[in-house]
Design a protein around this motif. Sequence first.
Motif, PDB file in Angstrom:
ATOM      1  N   TRP A  48       0.811  -1.215   0.000  1.00  0.00           N
ATOM      2  CA  TRP A  48       0.000   0.000   0.000  1.00  0.00           C
ATOM      3  C   TRP A  48       0.847   1.268   0.000  1.00  0.00           C
ATOM      4  O   TRP A  48       0.294   2.361  -0.124  1.00  0.00           O
ATOM      5  N   ILE A  52      -2.103   3.195  -3.531  1.00  0.00           N
ATOM      6  CA  ILE A  52      -3.211   2.588  -4.269  1.00  0.00           C
ATOM      7  C   ILE A  52      -4.520   3.214  -3.808  1.00  0.00           C
ATOM      8  O   ILE A  52      -4.716   3.462  -2.624  1.00  0.00           O
ATOM      9  N   GLN A  53      -5.406   3.490  -4.746  1.00  0.00           N
ATOM     10  CA  GLN A  53      -6.697   4.123  -4.452  1.00  0.00           C
ATOM     11  C   GLN A  53      -7.825   3.209  -4.898  1.00  0.00           C
ATOM     12  O   GLN A  53      -7.663   2.410  -5.822  1.00  0.00           O
ATOM     13  N   LEU A  54      -8.974   3.354  -4.233  1.00  0.00           N
ATOM     14  CA  LEU A  54     -10.168   2.621  -4.627  1.00  0.00           C
ATOM     15  C   LEU A  54     -11.231   3.604  -5.101  1.00  0.00           C
ATOM     16  O   LEU A  54     -11.386   4.685  -4.545  1.00  0.00           O
ATOM     17  N   GLU A  63     -13.124  -0.231  -8.494  1.00  0.00           N
ATOM     18  CA  GLU A  63     -11.935  -0.203  -9.330  1.00  0.00           C
ATOM     19  C   GLU A  63     -10.737   0.149  -8.456  1.00  0.00           C
ATOM     20  O   GLU A  63     -10.830   0.982  -7.550  1.00  0.00           O
ATOM     21  N   ILE A  64      -9.589  -0.514  -8.738  1.00  0.00           N
ATOM     22  CA  ILE A  64      -8.363  -0.260  -7.990  1.00  0.00           C
ATOM     23  C   ILE A  64      -7.441   0.563  -8.873  1.00  0.00           C
ATOM     24  O   ILE A  64      -7.129   0.170 -10.007  1.00  0.00           O
ATOM     25  N   ASP A  66      -3.808   2.957  -9.408  1.00  0.00           N
ATOM     26  CA  ASP A  66      -2.464   3.161  -8.892  1.00  0.00           C
ATOM     27  C   ASP A  66      -2.283   4.624  -8.494  1.00  0.00           C
ATOM     28  O   ASP A  66      -3.218   5.423  -8.537  1.00  0.00           O
ATOM     29  N   VAL A  78      -4.161  -7.367  -8.397  1.00  0.00           N
ATOM     30  CA  VAL A  78      -5.508  -7.116  -7.884  1.00  0.00           C
ATOM     31  C   VAL A  78      -5.876  -8.130  -6.827  1.00  0.00           C
ATOM     32  O   VAL A  78      -6.428  -7.797  -5.771  1.00  0.00           O
ATOM     33  N   ILE A  81      -4.047  -7.380  -3.589  1.00  0.00           N
ATOM     34  CA  ILE A  81      -4.616  -6.210  -2.914  1.00  0.00           C
ATOM     35  C   ILE A  81      -5.912  -6.580  -2.193  1.00  0.00           C
ATOM     36  O   ILE A  81      -6.172  -6.153  -1.063  1.00  0.00           O
ATOM     37  N   LYS A  82      -6.730  -7.404  -2.838  1.00  0.00           N
ATOM     38  CA  LYS A  82      -8.037  -7.750  -2.270  1.00  0.00           C
ATOM     39  C   LYS A  82      -7.925  -8.614  -1.025  1.00  0.00           C
ATOM     40  O   LYS A  82      -8.900  -8.753  -0.283  1.00  0.00           O
ATOM     41  N   TYR A  87      -7.730  -2.998   2.159  1.00  0.00           N
ATOM     42  CA  TYR A  87      -8.682  -3.023   1.040  1.00  0.00           C
ATOM     43  C   TYR A  87     -10.102  -3.286   1.553  1.00  0.00           C
ATOM     44  O   TYR A  87     -11.050  -2.588   1.184  1.00  0.00           O
TER      45      TYR A  87
END
Length: 408
Positions: A48, A52-54, A63-64, A66, A78, A81-82, A87
Amino acid sequence: MEGEEQGLLSESRERVCPIAPKSAAPTNHTHHRTEARRLIPDQEAMLWQFRIQLKMSPDGRVEILDGRGNVITDQSVVRKIKTTDTYKNMVRNLEGQRQNMLEQAYNEAKKENDRFIEIHKLSPQVDSQEQYLQILNSLRPPVYQRRQYEVPCPTEATVREQLMQEAKATVQGSIFKIGKLRKEYVDSNIQSRLNAAISAWSQDKHAFEEQETENEASENERYAAEFNANRTYTSNLINGGDDEVSEAVESWISSCELPVEINVDYDWDRNDHIMYLDVDLPEIEDVPENEVVRLASGNLKEKKKTQATLKQEYVNLVLGLAIFISANIFNASPAIHSIVMSGYTQRRNKAGDVNDEYVYSIKFLREIFENSVLANVNPMDFCMRFENRSNITSTMLMKKIQPYEIGE
């Protein structure tokens, strides 16, 4: 730039979740695992750190992105990250925000629809004759409030200061004598100047108070005349005077603002205390044909209303208008004991011609309005309590009727 970004992500993947070396020992079977491996805290923090942005769409898709705001498409990244708690917490927060926005949007859409359909909820409480008489008897004419003369009376200190300023401007002399000379100037003039200042102030104050006495008499006379005229008007309005009642009704009709367009004609029968109203109603086409509904997923969807819903809402609208208009007309004067309201709409006949067709005619009684909380009533149930002419089918179709005539 994209190559550099992919390099960073690849480097991150290698650092965060390194591939385990192959075992040199032979095996007799192969075991496949498809679930993502859980990251340990240090690895999660490392992942992180790339900011990283959501982003969640209105329908709940996540949507993930950068650090540059680009969608991450590498599914291996992905998946990693999940698996992180960060997240999952961010998704929960975004989902909570989305549901709050959906709730607000739904309530606003419903409120806008209800504002149109449930006009009867805007109806005022109908006042009794006793309340009008209490107001009439409590009226009092205003009284002129005298102004006070606010210029302060001159004092020796203020006059002395004025004289000192004069002395500085007019009395000249050597540096050794100037102070004494100026003091002598002030002392020799202080008493006469003070007397003159007080005399002038007294004259101005007297003139001001005399003017206020004249203002008080003339204004109180004007207030009394206006009060008597208003009291006479209010008394005539309570007693049902033709001019006063017509003026009050006309004033309300011309100033009334509604989300639908209506036209109202009226005829006042003072002897029988009946107000006859003819109302040009909105058409069923004026009812909003779409509504916002909630799906099982929590999302909102706009869809067309069914014909059954449109007919039901139209009945609520036009009968709610009858209640709203009548409540306000009743409040124009307590002398209006009953209202005969007839509503008509424009419809095409078989030949295609547009004609006015009455769809209801109702005899409203003031006493029932006074004792009802109109915002809480069901428009159809309430209107059907009164003597009426209407033909509303079980499918909410309002058929043509013959309205009451004056005197019936």
